[in-house]
Design a protein around this motif. Structure first.
Motif, PDB file in Angstrom:
ATOM      1  N   THR A   1     -35.692   8.451  12.037  1.00 18.25           N
ATOM      2  CA  THR A   1     -36.505   7.381  11.461  1.00 18.25           C
ATOM      3  C   THR A   1     -37.920   7.863  11.151  1.00 18.25           C
ATOM      4  OG1 THR A   1     -37.182   6.557  13.638  1.00 18.25           O
ATOM      5  CG2 THR A   1     -35.225   5.559  12.633  1.00 18.25           C
TER       6      THR A   1
ATOM      7  N   ALA B   1     -36.080   0.151  10.543  1.00 21.39           N
ATOM      8  CA  ALA B   1     -35.565   1.519  10.409  1.00 21.39           C
ATOM      9  C   ALA B   1     -34.544   1.822  11.503  1.00 21.39           C
ATOM     10  CB  ALA B   1     -36.714   2.519  10.461  1.00 21.39           C
ATOM     11  N   LEU B   2     -34.806   1.352  12.711  1.00 21.61           N
ATOM     12  CA  LEU B   2     -33.871   1.565  13.825  1.00 21.61           C
ATOM     13  C   LEU B   2     -32.561   0.825  13.599  1.00 21.61           C
ATOM     14  CD1 LEU B   2     -36.372   1.322  16.828  1.00 21.61           C
ATOM     15  CD2 LEU B   2     -35.048   3.348  16.182  1.00 21.61           C
TER      16      LEU B   2
ATOM     17  N   ALA C   1     -36.107  -0.326   3.161  1.00 20.72           N
ATOM     18  CA  ALA C   1     -35.997   0.999   3.770  1.00 20.72           C
ATOM     19  C   ALA C   1     -35.470   1.997   2.742  1.00 20.72           C
ATOM     20  CB  ALA C   1     -35.068   0.951   4.985  1.00 20.72           C
TER      21      ALA C   1
ATOM     22  N   GLU D   1     -40.730  -0.237  11.963  1.00 21.19           N
ATOM     23  CA  GLU D   1     -39.925   0.703  12.749  1.00 21.19           C
ATOM     24  C   GLU D   1     -38.644   0.058  13.279  1.00 21.19           C
ATOM     25  OE1 GLU D   1     -42.006   3.727  15.254  1.00 21.19           O
ATOM     26  OE2 GLU D   1     -43.727   2.413  14.905  1.00 21.19           O
TER      27      GLU D   1
ATOM     28  N   GLN E   1     -30.664   2.813  11.168  1.00 23.14           N
ATOM     29  CA  GLN E   1     -30.206   4.011  11.879  1.00 23.14           C
ATOM     30  C   GLN E   1     -28.921   3.737  12.657  1.00 23.14           C
ATOM     31  OE1 GLN E   1     -32.453   5.228  15.425  1.00 23.14           O
ATOM     32  NE2 GLN E   1     -32.565   7.314  14.574  1.00 23.14           N
TER      33      GLN E   1
ATOM     34  N   THR F   1     -33.243  11.113   6.794  1.00 29.10           N
ATOM     35  CA  THR F   1     -34.382  10.329   7.263  1.00 29.10           C
ATOM     36  C   THR F   1     -34.258   8.908   6.735  1.00 29.10           C
ATOM     37  OG1 THR F   1     -35.831  12.264   7.271  1.00 29.10           O
ATOM     38  CG2 THR F   1     -36.896  10.113   7.222  1.00 29.10           C
ATOM     39  N   ILE F   2     -34.508   7.943   7.606  1.00 29.57           N
ATOM     40  CA  ILE F   2     -34.562   6.534   7.204  1.00 29.57           C
ATOM     41  C   ILE F   2     -36.001   6.084   7.375  1.00 29.57           C
ATOM     42  CG2 ILE F   2     -33.812   4.190   7.724  1.00 29.57           C
ATOM     43  CD1 ILE F   2     -31.227   5.611   8.857  1.00 29.57           C
TER      44      ILE F   2
END
Length: 336
Positions: free
Chosen positions: A181, A165-166, A136, A162, A169, A156-157
């Motif tokens: 994200t 990324a979460l 990431a 996904e 986050q 932004t990540i």
């Protein structure tokens, strides 16, 4: 059974690494910082302060430091990398054997590798063999001093996965830091690398005594070149209008806290490269990345006049006056 506490290993103990370590600890993540020097790690553990960066700001007591990469990475859910882009390949080769099979690697780096033209995420996958969906990128308008002070910010990540990324986050979401994200890793990384080069240009203009109109022109046309290159490399143009693009560009080009703008200002005031380097003291990624980005532009047949002129200045092929003249005397054209 007790709930697993999310753990992060942050390499290194520089200004941005320290800021992200504090941020993640404030979010409830267990953080171990990796420092190259035992004196830094010992002081962090004993006094909860980084003696070289932000010595007046107390770090969370749950945050610890070590010089042992294996100890830092033991049980880590995340490996957060904040080292100079040109040092990534060699450093990561030494650390790779200690990275766990499920660890997500998070890049904070905003540079392009010289020679290969690879973005940090690509170097990570190449050196470690870790698949892209476990890598990431965190990027945005994030000046370390302000993050350390708990001032409001966002980023932004980006990750192809996904869910990964979460997870990142959640590991860095605090009342003062709002992460979004994305799946556009290319756009986020190019935005982060290019903004440093444009900030050099803005700093040079400021150092030469040019006004806000000129600086706004450079920011706007710099965003245009960034978007052209990113789109040619498969990124979504909208990413460059977001936090990792326009947001980071504004912060880096306009703040006196920005090391790239500061370096450019020194050059604009007549310092040599050596003098500007000594005065800035910290790594200035744009100085190295300008050449690599220009090479990428050539590969993808993208016109990038500001980057070209900054690179020429850095290699002392132009005087300041010649650089300004070269930019302004380009043939007029429509704005697209």
């Amino acid at each position: 059974m007790s709930e697993h506490r999310v753990c992060a290993a942050v390499f290194s103990a520089g200004s941005w690494g320290t800021a992200v370590s504090k941020l993640m600890a404030d979010a409830g993540t267990s953080v171990v910082m990796h420092a190259r020097r035992s004196a830094i790690a010992d002081t962090i553990n004993a006094t909860h302060r980084n003696p070289e960066y932000f010595p007046d700001i107390e770090l969370p007591h749950a945050l610890t430091a070590t010089t042992d990469p294996a100890a830092a990475l033991k049980g880590a859910d995340f490996l957060v990398l904040s080292i100079p882009a040109q040092a990534l390949r060699a450093s990561l080769a030494a650390w790779a054997p200690h990275i766990g099979p499920d660890t997500v690697v998070v890049s904070l780096m905003k540079g392009i590798e010289l020679g290969s033209g690879l973005r940090a995420s690509q170097v990570i996958t190449e050196v470690t063999g870790i698949p892209a969906n476990r890598v990431a990128v965190l990027s945005g308008p994030n000046l370390a001093c302000e993050i350390m002070g708990g001032q409001l910010a966002a980023a932004t990540i980006a990750c192809p996965d996904e869910d990964a990324a979460l997870r990142v986050q959640r590991a860095c979401h605090t009342p003062y830091f709002r992460p979004y994200t994305s799946t556009d890793v290319t756009g986020c990384e190019l935005g982060g690398a290019m903004k440093n080069v444009i900030a050099l240009a803005v700093g040079i203009a400021s150092g030469m005594g040019m006004g806000h109109n000129c600086q706004a022109m450079l920011i706007t046309r710099g965003l245009a070149e960034t978007t052209r290159l990113a789109a040619a490399m498969g990124a979504h143009p909208a990413t460059l209008a977001g936090l990792a693009g326009l947001g980071d560009l504004i912060a880096t080009c306009s703040s006196p806290l920005s090391r790239n703008r500061t370096f450019g200002t020194h050059l604009g005031r007549g310092m040599t490269m050596a003098e500007a380097t000594a005065a800035t003291r910290q790594t200035t990624e744009g100085v190295k990345s300008a050449e690599a980005l220009l090479a990428l532009a050539g590969v993808h047949d993208v016109e990038m006049p500001i980057t070209e002129i900054v690179s020429a200045l850095l290699h002392e092929k132009f005087t300041l006056e010649q650089a300004a003249s070269a930019l302004m005397q380009r043939p007029p054209k429509p704005e697209r």
